[in-house]
Design a protein around this motif. Sequence first.
Motif, PDB file in Angstrom:
ATOM      1  N   LEU A 458      -8.404 -36.849  37.699  1.00 31.77           N
ATOM      2  CA  LEU A 458      -7.611 -36.061  38.524  1.00 31.77           C
ATOM      3  C   LEU A 458      -7.394 -34.815  37.950  1.00 31.77           C
ATOM      4  O   LEU A 458      -7.429 -33.688  38.723  1.00 31.77           O
ATOM      5  CB  LEU A 458      -6.262 -36.641  38.538  1.00 31.77           C
ATOM      6  CG  LEU A 458      -5.351 -36.261  39.981  1.00 31.77           C
ATOM      7  CD1 LEU A 458      -4.482 -37.317  40.403  1.00 31.77           C
ATOM      8  CD2 LEU A 458      -4.409 -35.103  39.541  1.00 31.77           C
ATOM      9  N   VAL A 459      -7.053 -34.635  36.578  1.00 33.70           N
ATOM     10  CA  VAL A 459      -6.899 -33.155  35.952  1.00 33.70           C
ATOM     11  C   VAL A 459      -8.323 -32.446  36.047  1.00 33.70           C
ATOM     12  O   VAL A 459      -8.456 -31.332  36.294  1.00 33.70           O
ATOM     13  CB  VAL A 459      -6.424 -33.458  34.595  1.00 33.70           C
ATOM     14  CG1 VAL A 459      -6.174 -32.071  33.989  1.00 33.70           C
ATOM     15  CG2 VAL A 459      -5.016 -34.238  34.683  1.00 33.70           C
ATOM     16  N   GLU A 460      -9.284 -33.219  35.476  1.00 31.28           N
ATOM     17  CA  GLU A 460     -10.656 -32.425  35.466  1.00 31.28           C
ATOM     18  C   GLU A 460     -10.925 -31.946  36.981  1.00 31.28           C
ATOM     19  O   GLU A 460     -11.739 -31.026  37.027  1.00 31.28           O
ATOM     20  CB  GLU A 460     -11.734 -33.544  34.947  1.00 31.28           C
ATOM     21  CG  GLU A 460     -11.402 -33.849  33.484  1.00 31.28           C
ATOM     22  CD  GLU A 460     -12.399 -34.793  33.000  1.00 31.28           C
ATOM     23  OE1 GLU A 460     -13.358 -35.358  33.682  1.00 31.28           O
ATOM     24  OE2 GLU A 460     -12.483 -35.045  31.793  1.00 31.28           O
ATOM     25  N   ALA A 461     -10.669 -32.720  38.056  1.00 32.36           N
ATOM     26  CA  ALA A 461     -10.932 -32.079  39.328  1.00 32.36           C
ATOM     27  C   ALA A 461     -10.102 -30.999  39.931  1.00 32.36           C
ATOM     28  O   ALA A 461     -10.455 -30.824  40.883  1.00 32.36           O
ATOM     29  CB  ALA A 461     -11.129 -33.473  40.296  1.00 32.36           C
ATOM     30  N   GLY A 462      -9.307 -30.666  38.912  1.00 32.24           N
ATOM     31  CA  GLY A 462      -8.314 -29.268  39.198  1.00 32.24           C
ATOM     32  C   GLY A 462      -7.353 -30.029  40.220  1.00 32.24           C
ATOM     33  O   GLY A 462      -6.956 -29.312  41.036  1.00 32.24           O
ATOM     34  N   GLY A 463      -6.820 -31.197  40.266  1.00 34.63           N
ATOM     35  CA  GLY A 463      -5.860 -31.681  41.288  1.00 34.63           C
ATOM     36  C   GLY A 463      -4.257 -31.512  40.924  1.00 34.63           C
ATOM     37  O   GLY A 463      -3.594 -31.687  41.715  1.00 34.63           O
TER      38      GLY A 463
END
Length: 694
Positions: A458-463
């Motif tokens: 989630l964080v790596e996808a910029g969420g």
Amino acid sequence: MAPRRRRMLALPAVCPCEAIAPAPLLASLLSLAADVAGLRAAADVDALPALRGAAREAVRIAGLLLAFLDGIPVPDEAEAAPAVLVLGLSELHVALQKLRLLLADCARKGARLWVLMNAELAASELRVLLGSVATAMDVLLLPSEGHVVVGGAASADADAEELAGLVSRHAWRAAARLRPDPEDDRAARGVRSVLARFASGVTPDAEDARLVLARVGLATWHDCSEEAAFLEAELLERLETGSDDNDNDNDRSKTDKAAATVNRLPPRFTLSLNPEALQCPITLELMTDPVTVVTGQTYDRASIKKWIKSGCRTCPVTGERLRSAELVPNVAARGVIEQLLLSRGVPVHEPSSKHRCAVDKTATPFGAAAAGGVRLSAAFLTARLSSVSGAPEEQKRKATHEARKLSKRNVFYRACLVEAGAVPWLLHLLSSTDASVQDNAVAGLLNLSKYPAGRRALVEAGGLGLIVDAVNVAAKVEARQNAAAVLFYLSSNPEYCEQISRIPEAIPTLVRLARDGAYRGRKNALVSLYGLLQCADAHGRAVSAGAVDVLAGLMLVGASSASAGDDGGDLALDAVALLARLAEQPGGARAVAASSELVTRLVDFLGEAASRSAKEHCVALLASLGRHCGDKVLALLGKLPGLMPALYALIADGTPQAGKRARWLVNEIHRHYEQRQTPASAPTPATGDRVIRV
């Protein structure tokens, strides 16, 4: 030890002894033939998933055979039965035993798909059995005389002779012509097509799926679940035995290969049971206290009691009205669950909530087939999520709803969805204008955020920013509440916590939700704020956003409702815990101490609180105020009459940490008043301290 389950198309039969009398042998044959011929009356043949035509022919032959056997006179026991008669009847007895078992296998509930895919093997077995019946009838017909042997003499009964010949001819002709029905082959090709499309991540053809379901006769989800459970059990049993049939049992290479395969399998449930049967149909979680309602369905006690308490008086699975709210403990299911827990290394004496937590955290499937099926489902569902950008809203709702349900199951399902790349597509669907799509996407992300790899994806996808926006502007209240819970799980990682706290709208949004939201929204906002306050920089932002006033309001209102048993008491405890964390920093402590009414209420709360954790949070907050705000707060605390008894009670009965803080507060208050009452120039009394230190 439970008896081993008979394998499909394994047809054990008992051969009559050589010295058996014809009378009991004929009686047993009449019973067997009646059983097989009775399938036509019960309409079981038309419901078979495969070999319907061949089964009808076998049942018709059994009917002719029954008429033939019924007309054979029982030989006198004083007379010696001809050996050819005993031999023919014995062969017929063995063939009818196997025929009855074969037709039972073809009609077996839960194994319909297996029978369809193995129709050729079943047809081969039926061909052999019909040949055996024909051979036995040929033995009973004396070729040299053309008569039927009965009672040691040639029977002149033309009807018996005609029936015997008719059975023999029909059996030979049926055995020679027996083939799977054309519809069986077409349905089997449809199954292979569906599996091939699943394996390649392509949507199966709907017509193929309908054909298979109609041919096999699967009309409900429960039927599909039974079929999957049977296939899983059959696969695991074949792996354990090291062979797909009863031949080549001494083939060392096959046995070694199967043993190696079994050794690579993860630990699984050792009972022949579909593990999904142990999940509560309401929560889809492992039942820890299974109970049965009047309709016969089993649920977890907590979930079905909540269902009934909410006013629903129908069975959640069947929809039948519950004539009684009586819940009967399901002792058998509880025993199976305890075995499952022990197989996963969970002691059965632990609390039930820890049972569920331990099993849910076990990221292993119940078997190899289940693991492959879940991975295929996750990949297929992710492909659907990635292709709904321009699709109608109904398709988006279905795809996100399936993702929501699948991610709720356990850690293994979440791991498969994360590996398949579902997180970025769920984040993308947060921008949907459909409230249900938004709600499903947020709920799916909440479930995936419970898994460390899901949080990382989630964080790596910029969420992070998208989740904060969902807390603020999601269409449904439930979606905003779930988005706040996602932030709570993300805040468990210090790095993610710092990134969230740097988003300008993150903390103000949570503060607004804690002020204006419903109970669950406030609860999620408070725990998320508590996690974000791990970062020192977040304290100033929380104070600037008005967190102290909001928390004070929750505490003042919630404390009064705690006595009434409302949810406000729970919120009051969370508010005090959050105020204690805010007061760990000087800025937060000054903001709390600025309200004398709040400080007074904290002292009252310390005396009224029933739980140990509430007292600990409260004394920690008061100690932080005394440390950072000094004499101003100490002077106010010294004037409050209810403080000292509560502090001395904590020193006597509280935890070591709470007692230490209470002792420090008592000494500091005494020191403050001692300094005010003793002039600086006055000599120290020789008698020592005027106040007893604690």
